[in-house]
Structure formats: structure tokens, C-alpha cells
Design a protein around this motif. Structure first.
Motif, PDB file in Angstrom:
ATOM      1  N   ARG A 227       0.835  -1.207   0.000  1.00 52.91           N
ATOM      2  CA  ARG A 227       0.000   0.000   0.000  1.00 52.91           C
ATOM      3  C   ARG A 227       0.865   1.250   0.000  1.00 52.91           C
ATOM      4  NH1 ARG A 227      -1.852   3.907   3.095  1.00 52.91           N
ATOM      5  NH2 ARG A 227      -0.627   3.256   4.913  1.00 52.91           N
ATOM      6  N   LEU A 228       1.907   1.263   0.843  1.00 48.36           N
ATOM      7  CA  LEU A 228       2.786   2.427   0.897  1.00 48.36           C
ATOM      8  C   LEU A 228       3.548   2.624  -0.411  1.00 48.36           C
ATOM      9  CD1 LEU A 228       4.163   1.914   4.524  1.00 48.36           C
ATOM     10  CD2 LEU A 228       2.742   3.824   3.751  1.00 48.36           C
ATOM     11  N   MET A 229       3.920   1.540  -1.059  1.00 49.81           N
ATOM     12  CA  MET A 229       4.645   1.623  -2.324  1.00 49.81           C
ATOM     13  C   MET A 229       3.731   1.975  -3.492  1.00 49.81           C
ATOM     14  SD  MET A 229       7.320  -1.606  -2.184  1.00 49.81           S
ATOM     15  CE  MET A 229       8.480  -0.974  -3.415  1.00 49.81           C
ATOM     16  N   GLY A 230       2.436   1.781  -3.297  1.00 48.18           N
ATOM     17  CA  GLY A 230       1.493   2.011  -4.374  1.00 48.18           C
ATOM     18  C   GLY A 230       1.502   0.908  -5.414  1.00 48.18           C
ATOM     19  N   VAL A 231       1.771  -0.316  -4.973  1.00 50.64           N
ATOM     20  CA  VAL A 231       1.790  -1.460  -5.882  1.00 50.64           C
ATOM     21  C   VAL A 231       0.778  -2.499  -5.419  1.00 50.64           C
ATOM     22  CG1 VAL A 231       4.209  -1.086  -6.419  1.00 50.64           C
ATOM     23  CG2 VAL A 231       3.599  -2.695  -4.611  1.00 50.64           C
ATOM     24  N   GLU A 232       0.443  -3.399  -6.315  1.00 50.80           N
ATOM     25  CA  GLU A 232      -0.486  -4.472  -5.979  1.00 50.80           C
ATOM     26  C   GLU A 232       0.245  -5.531  -5.144  1.00 50.80           C
ATOM     27  OE1 GLU A 232      -4.361  -5.954  -6.049  1.00 50.80           O
ATOM     28  OE2 GLU A 232      -3.584  -4.083  -6.928  1.00 50.80           O
ATOM     29  N   PRO A 233      -0.326  -5.915  -4.015  1.00 48.20           N
ATOM     30  CA  PRO A 233       0.336  -6.961  -3.223  1.00 48.20           C
ATOM     31  C   PRO A 233       0.243  -8.307  -3.927  1.00 48.20           C
ATOM     32  CG  PRO A 233      -1.822  -6.485  -2.310  1.00 48.20           C
ATOM     33  CD  PRO A 233      -1.588  -5.465  -3.402  1.00 48.20           C
ATOM     34  N   PRO A 234       1.173  -9.200  -3.641  1.00 48.28           N
ATOM     35  CA  PRO A 234       1.079 -10.538  -4.236  1.00 48.28           C
ATOM     36  C   PRO A 234      -0.172 -11.238  -3.722  1.00 48.28           C
ATOM     37  CG  PRO A 234       2.750 -10.476  -2.525  1.00 48.28           C
ATOM     38  CD  PRO A 234       2.323  -9.064  -2.738  1.00 48.28           C
ATOM     39  N   PRO A 235      -0.690 -12.213  -4.481  1.00 40.90           N
ATOM     40  CA  PRO A 235      -1.907 -12.908  -4.046  1.00 40.90           C
ATOM     41  C   PRO A 235      -1.661 -13.731  -2.789  1.00 40.90           C
ATOM     42  CG  PRO A 235      -0.923 -14.036  -5.924  1.00 40.90           C
ATOM     43  CD  PRO A 235      -0.161 -12.751  -5.743  1.00 40.90           C
ATOM     44  N   GLU A 236      -2.703 -13.906  -2.008  1.00 45.91           N
ATOM     45  CA  GLU A 236      -2.593 -14.761  -0.831  1.00 45.91           C
ATOM     46  C   GLU A 236      -2.478 -16.216  -1.257  1.00 45.91           C
ATOM     47  OE1 GLU A 236      -5.876 -13.988   1.776  1.00 45.91           O
ATOM     48  OE2 GLU A 236      -4.958 -12.144   2.557  1.00 45.91           O
ATOM     49  N   GLN A 237      -1.657 -16.967  -0.513  1.00 42.93           N
ATOM     50  CA  GLN A 237      -1.479 -18.392  -0.781  1.00 42.93           C
ATOM     51  C   GLN A 237      -1.756 -19.164   0.496  1.00 42.93           C
ATOM     52  OE1 GLN A 237       2.288 -19.404  -2.889  1.00 42.93           O
ATOM     53  NE2 GLN A 237       2.679 -17.200  -2.866  1.00 42.93           N
ATOM     54  N   PRO A 238      -2.620 -20.165   0.456  1.00 44.21           N
ATOM     55  CA  PRO A 238      -2.860 -20.963   1.658  1.00 44.21           C
ATOM     56  C   PRO A 238      -1.590 -21.684   2.096  1.00 44.21           C
ATOM     57  CG  PRO A 238      -4.547 -21.372  -0.009  1.00 44.21           C
ATOM     58  CD  PRO A 238      -3.455 -20.591  -0.677  1.00 44.21           C
ATOM     59  N   PHE A 239      -1.314 -21.646   3.374  1.00 47.66           N
ATOM     60  CA  PHE A 239      -0.126 -22.294   3.917  1.00 47.66           C
ATOM     61  C   PHE A 239      -0.091 -23.773   3.554  1.00 47.66           C
ATOM     62  CE2 PHE A 239       1.483 -24.933   7.439  1.00 47.66           C
ATOM     63  CZ  PHE A 239       2.807 -24.541   7.456  1.00 47.66           C
ATOM     64  N   GLU A 240      -1.247 -24.407   3.589  1.00 48.41           N
ATOM     65  CA  GLU A 240      -1.306 -25.861   3.413  1.00 48.41           C
ATOM     66  C   GLU A 240      -0.824 -26.297   2.038  1.00 48.41           C
ATOM     67  OE1 GLU A 240      -3.659 -24.546   6.708  1.00 48.41           O
ATOM     68  OE2 GLU A 240      -3.667 -23.915   4.593  1.00 48.41           O
ATOM     69  N   THR A 241      -0.989 -25.442   1.018  1.00 51.97           N
ATOM     70  CA  THR A 241      -0.635 -25.846  -0.347  1.00 51.97           C
ATOM     71  C   THR A 241       0.523 -25.029  -0.927  1.00 51.97           C
ATOM     72  OG1 THR A 241      -2.340 -24.340  -1.216  1.00 51.97           O
ATOM     73  CG2 THR A 241      -2.970 -26.652  -0.849  1.00 51.97           C
ATOM     74  N   ALA A 242       1.018 -24.050  -0.183  1.00 53.45           N
ATOM     75  CA  ALA A 242       2.108 -23.209  -0.691  1.00 53.45           C
ATOM     76  C   ALA A 242       3.413 -23.991  -0.771  1.00 53.45           C
ATOM     77  CB  ALA A 242       2.294 -21.996   0.203  1.00 53.45           C
ATOM     78  N   GLU A 243       4.188 -23.751  -1.828  1.00 56.66           N
ATOM     79  CA  GLU A 243       5.506 -24.359  -1.948  1.00 56.66           C
ATOM     80  C   GLU A 243       6.485 -23.582  -1.077  1.00 56.66           C
ATOM     81  OE1 GLU A 243       6.883 -24.779  -5.906  1.00 56.66           O
ATOM     82  OE2 GLU A 243       5.160 -25.946  -6.596  1.00 56.66           O
ATOM     83  N   MET A 244       7.090 -24.267  -0.112  1.00 52.83           N
ATOM     84  CA  MET A 244       8.006 -23.624   0.830  1.00 52.83           C
ATOM     85  C   MET A 244       9.136 -24.583   1.155  1.00 52.83           C
ATOM     86  SD  MET A 244       5.087 -22.168   3.464  1.00 52.83           S
ATOM     87  CE  MET A 244       6.218 -21.181   4.448  1.00 52.83           C
ATOM     88  N   THR A 245      10.280 -24.023   1.491  1.00 50.78           N
ATOM     89  CA  THR A 245      11.379 -24.854   1.956  1.00 50.78           C
ATOM     90  C   THR A 245      11.023 -25.414   3.338  1.00 50.78           C
ATOM     91  OG1 THR A 245      12.529 -23.052   3.084  1.00 50.78           O
ATOM     92  CG2 THR A 245      13.028 -23.395   0.733  1.00 50.78           C
TER      93      THR A 245
END
Length: 290
Positions: A227-245
Motif C-alpha cells: 500500500r505504501l509503495m502504491g503497488v499491488e500486493p502478491p496474491p494470498e497463498q494458503p499455507f497448506e498448499t504453498a511451496e516452501m522450503t
């Protein structure tokens, strides 16, 4: 004050800068010659310590130190500095008056989202968090053996100039991972530095949580920065299905709200107690780039 910062990385460098501003003599260690030269350019008397031994120049400087800050994380073999001190900390640092050990709120483990203070039971997961608990205990015992107060600073998630949500948004690496009811505390690096100098100057020992006042969902922080940068935030990703290390996913296994009341009751005031005002300051001043 003659201060040695063992492990002069992101937090250590901020402590060094704050110490220099007070007129203290500040030395620090880092792992490479190149990083030592960079520290020296900032007014820090720099030494190379890669965890394999203490050279004579570093031993001589340690003999002059009155205040020691240990910022190097432990490993499975224990704390690297205590390992080479080999129960001879008083011989290495005969003028020592105060020790600060930088730990993590991760030692509390999962508390189901409840508020915790310094009296709360530690529930560390095996590995890094358990190593931290053992290192805290080892430094406390070393201080007691030589009659020197040891302050254990349990730090929340560290951010500040050059390391923040704005940088991640600009790089395209910011992600809004959503896990129901998950919150984290965080802490500006400048507040870590000021808290360390506050405790060092007063000679205080004990355990202190160094965190902000507002544990919040991580996706909210990204959204506010966007919001402060004036850009669109990335979409929300559910923790259960998000690719993470595995390491990134492990952070979400601990849910708690951490109180900083103990150090505030001593009279310390955080400059950045809330992430919103902190992000605003980083953005409007341009400090976010580092």
C-alpha cells in the motif's frame, strides 16, 4: 566502555554503530577478510573469526574488553566462542563487566497463539531452537562463574534498512502465505541496538524479550508495505498448499504473542513499537533500501 561484538552481521553492525555513537571503543568479528575490511570502514576495529580458533591479535583485544556481545549462532557442537574459551573466559577477558547474548524468541516454541513473557516455559523444537536454549544456559553459567551479569536478548523476526518487505516486493520475492490465526512478532534492528546499549550501560542481567508491541499475521505486513509503495500486493497463498522450503515452513509451526514488558518496565522505550509506523518511516525516509 570497550565493546567486542562477536559476529558483527546485520544486528551486530547496528549495535556497533550505536556503540560508536556513544563514544565507546567498538571491536567486532566477522568470518572473512573482505567483511572485516567493510567493518573497518565503518569505524569498527575488525577481526576475522571463522569458528576454528582465536588468533593472538583477537586474544589481545579480548583482554581489553569490558562489554561482550555474542551474536554468532550455536551449532550442534555448542557456542563457538565458549568452545574456544574452554572454560577460560575470565582469563581471556579479565576486565569483563557485562555479557550480552543475542538469542531468539524461537526458544518458546509453539504456544498456540498465547501471550508469553520471560517467565514462560521454553518449548524448543529439536535443532536450532534447542541449540539456542543450551547456548543461553552456557553463557549464563559462564557469567555466574566469573561474577559477570549476562543479559539474554531474545529477538523476534529482525528487519530494518535493506532487509524488509519493500525490498522483497521490489525483488519480486514477497509472498503472502496465510495460515489461520498465525501471528509473528518482529523487531527493527535499530531497536535491537538501542536495547543492547541500554542493558550494557546499566549492567543489567537476565532474560529480555526484544520485540515489537504488535504480533501480526505476516501477510498483513506485506499488504501494508505494498500500500505504501502504491503497488499491488502478491496474491494470498494458503499455507497448506504453498511451496516452501522445510526451514520456511518450520517457522509457521510456532504461533505465539511475545511480550516485551520486562525491558519496558526498566525504562527502555522502543523507537519502532508497531510495524505500521516503522514501515511508514522506512518508506518516507528512503531508508528501506539500506
Amino acid at each position: 566502555m570497550q565493546m567486542m561484538i562477536s559476529g558483527c552481521g546485520y544486528s551486530g553492525a547496528a549495535i556497533a554503530a550505536a556503540g560508536i555513537e556513544t563514544g565507546a571503543g567498538v571491536a567486532g568479528t566477522t568470518r572473512t577478510i573482505a567483511k572485516a575490511e567493510a567493518l573497518a570502514g565503518k569505524g569498527v576495529e575488525a577481526f576475522v573469526f571463522d569458528g576454528t580458533g582465536l588468533d593472538e591479535a583477537l586474544k589481545h583485544r579480548l583482554s581489553q574488553v569490558t562489554h561482550l556481545v555474542q551474536s554468532i549462532p550455536p551449532d550442534a557442537a555448542g557456542d563457538p566462542l565458549l568452545r574456544f574459551a574452554d572454560h577460560r573466559l575470565h582469563a581471556l577477558c579479565p576486565r569483563l563487566e557485562w555479557i550480552g547474548y543475542l538469542s531468539t524468541v524461537g526458544v518458546y516454541g509453539d504456544q498456540g497463539g498465547a501471550w508469553v513473557d520471560e517467565e514462560a516455559e521454553c518449548r524448543p523444537s529439536p535443532g536450532r531452537s534447542q541449540d539456542r536454549v543450551e547456548a543461553e544456559q552456557a553463557w549464563t553459567a559462564a557469567g555466574e562463574a566469573m561474577g559477570v551479569p549476562v543479559a539474554v536478548l531474545r529477538l523476534a523476526g529482525i528487519y530494518g534498512p535493506g532487509r524488509n518487505a519493500f525490498v522483497n516486493l521490489e525483488r519480486g520475492t514477497a509472498r503472502r502465505i496465510v495460515k489461520k490465526d498465525q501471528v509473528f512478532n518482529r523487531i527493527r534492528v535499530e531497536d535491537i541496538a538501542d536495547a543492547t546499549l541500554f542493558l550494557a550501560g546499566s549492567g543489567r542481567g537476565g532474560i529480555f524479550n526484544i520485540t515489537d508491541d504488535e504480533p501480526a499475521p505476516p501477510q498483513d505486513v506485506i499488504a501494508e508495505a505494498a500500500r505504501l509503495m502504491g503497488v499491488e500486493p502478491p496474491p494470498e497463498q494458503p499455507f497448506e498448499t504453498a511451496e516452501m522450503t522445510p526451514m520456511a515452513r518450520s517457522f509457521y509451526g510456532a504461533n505465539k504473542r511475545v511480550s516485551n514488558g520486562r525491558i519496558r518496565r526498566l525504562g527502555f522505550r522502543f523507537s519502532f513499537p508497531h510495524y505500521r509506523m516503522s514501515l511508514q518511516q522506512l518508506w518516507t525516509t528512503g531508508l528501506w533500501r539500506g
